[in-house]
Scaffold this motif. Structure first.
Motif: not given
Length: 412
Positions: A325-338
């Motif tokens: 979750l921390a990795h996704i929060r850092r790098f996500s562009t807010g599109h689609s996460e699985t």
């Protein structure tokens, strides 16, 4: 003709469209489809000019593929217009309604935006898609395509306008905005003439429009999407989802760009994943823990921040759901996460904590698409939080207004 003059003509056309019945708009869509089908040869010849120019400029094969039109792709554009004619018309839908204690009736009704500007790159099929979606939702469209597809876009718009004229709707309802780079700045500055701007393309284009536009913007599309394989995941399922989400169509915004694997699953899953991805031609940019299971390109910080849109993927091993979750929060562009997991608790927490337009549990991110959602059409995938988020179908191409009806009531 200046952008302001085009916008004024679009405004006049939008008034006609706002009052047009569904039957009239659908007839126009069918006429546009017929005209585009008849113009196939002219469109292909124009597209060949664009492709030749791109090849001479050393454009990458991936971008040329997005630029190139074929008879099948034109047939797809024609079918898309016909499918739009079969979809429900959102204009006039009552979102909610009630009657006050004083007997005043209040209804919130869907209405068109008015004039929609769309700034997009490469793909000339967007010209037909965007023009058709704007028309069906009662909006006039100002289409600013990239110079790489200038000839193709012009030929497509000529055909669409011929269909509009055949259906007795104003040709100015769909206009191409040609000219040098400065014209894009004029479109972004046309506040009061253009109601909404929608950028479709890479991160650079979207960032430029969001930062510089004086016209309200609906932000779409950048997809640094992640797949997290939980400790409890069914690994066969996770492998199938990984390969589909990366390989089925890597150049689109809902393809995954990073896979994160829980350390408990890594010893069995990562070697299988590396083999399957290599077999599909995918280059893996892995951290040291991934590299301990096979040959990869050493991953840098930039690799995890990259939307590849190619047969490349970043990969890392994480120690926990918290770390994922921390990795996704850092790098996500807010599109689609699985997430792939057999744990209801992990799925619920992932769904609640991940901040994205779409969260998927045990399903490929390639499902995040207007057609797959059953919308029938989409103008793009909104990654912002205002007005619309996720795939934008016809209802998302409208605003609302309140219609208040009384019988002489006055406020005390």
């Amino acid at each position: 003709m200046t952008v302001a003059e085009q916008a004024e003509r679009a405004r006049s056309a939008s008034i006609v469209l706002a009052q047009a019945s569904r039957a009239r708009k659908d007839a126009a869509l069918e006429a546009m489809a017929d005209a585009l089908a008849k113009a196939e040869t002219a469109v292909l010849e124009a597209n060949a000019e664009d492709v030749d120019r791109a090849e001479a400029n050393g454009t990458s094969a991936a971008l040329i593929d997005r630029l190139r039109l074929t008879p099948d792709r034109i047939a797809g554009m024609v079918d898309g217009l016909r499918q739009l004619a079969g979809l429900p018309d959102p204009v006039g839908d009552v979102v909610r309604g009630w009657t006050t204690a004083q007997g005043v009736e209040i209804r919130q009704v869907r209405v068109p935006f008015g004039v929609v500007g769309i700034i997009y790159e490469a793909r000339p099929n967007v010209t037909a898609d965007a023009g058709g979606i704007c028309l069906k939702s009662g909006n006039a469209a100002l289409l600013r395509g990239s110079s790489s597809a200038a000839s193709s876009n012009a030929a497509v718009v000529v055909a669409l306008q011929a269909g509009l004229i055949e259906a007795d709707l104003p040709a100015d309802a769909i206009q191409l905005v040609p000219g040098p780079r400065e014209v894009t700045a004029e479109l972004m500055a046309a506040r009061g003439l253009v109601d909404v701007l929608i950028p479709r393309g890479g991160a650079g284009l979207i960032d430029t429009v969001v930062r510089n536009s004086q016209v309200p913007v609906i932000e779409t599309g950048v997809g640094n999407c992640h797949l997290y394989v939980d400790a409890s995941a069914d690994q066969d399922m996770a492998l199938a989802i990984l390969v589909n989400a990366k390989v089925q169509r890597p150049s689109v915004c809902n393809a995954i760009e990073t896979v994160l694997v829980h350390a408990d699953a890594a010893p069995t899953f990562v070697p299988q994943a590396l083999e399957a991805l290599a077999g599909a031609g995918v280059t893996v940019h892995g951290d040291e823990r991934v590299a301990s299971y096979g040959t990869v390109v050493p991953a840098t910080e930039d690799d995890f921040a990259t939307e590849y849109l190619s047969l490349d993927i970043a990969a890392a091993v994480v120690d926990s759901l918290d770390d994922a979750l921390a990795h996704i929060r850092r790098f996500s562009t807010g599109h689609s996460e699985t997430i792939v997991t057999d744990s209801q608790r992990a799925a619920a927490r992932f769904s609640a904590e991940v901040d994205a337009a779409a969260v998927l549990v045990n399903a490929s991110s390639r499902f995040v698409d207007g057609g797959e959602f059953g919308f029938g059409a989409e103008i793009g995938i909104s990654t912002q939080k205002l007005h619309a988020r996720g795939p934008m179908g016809l209802p998302e191409m409208t605003s609302t207004k309140y219609v208040v009806t009384g019988s002489g009531q006055v406020r005390g």
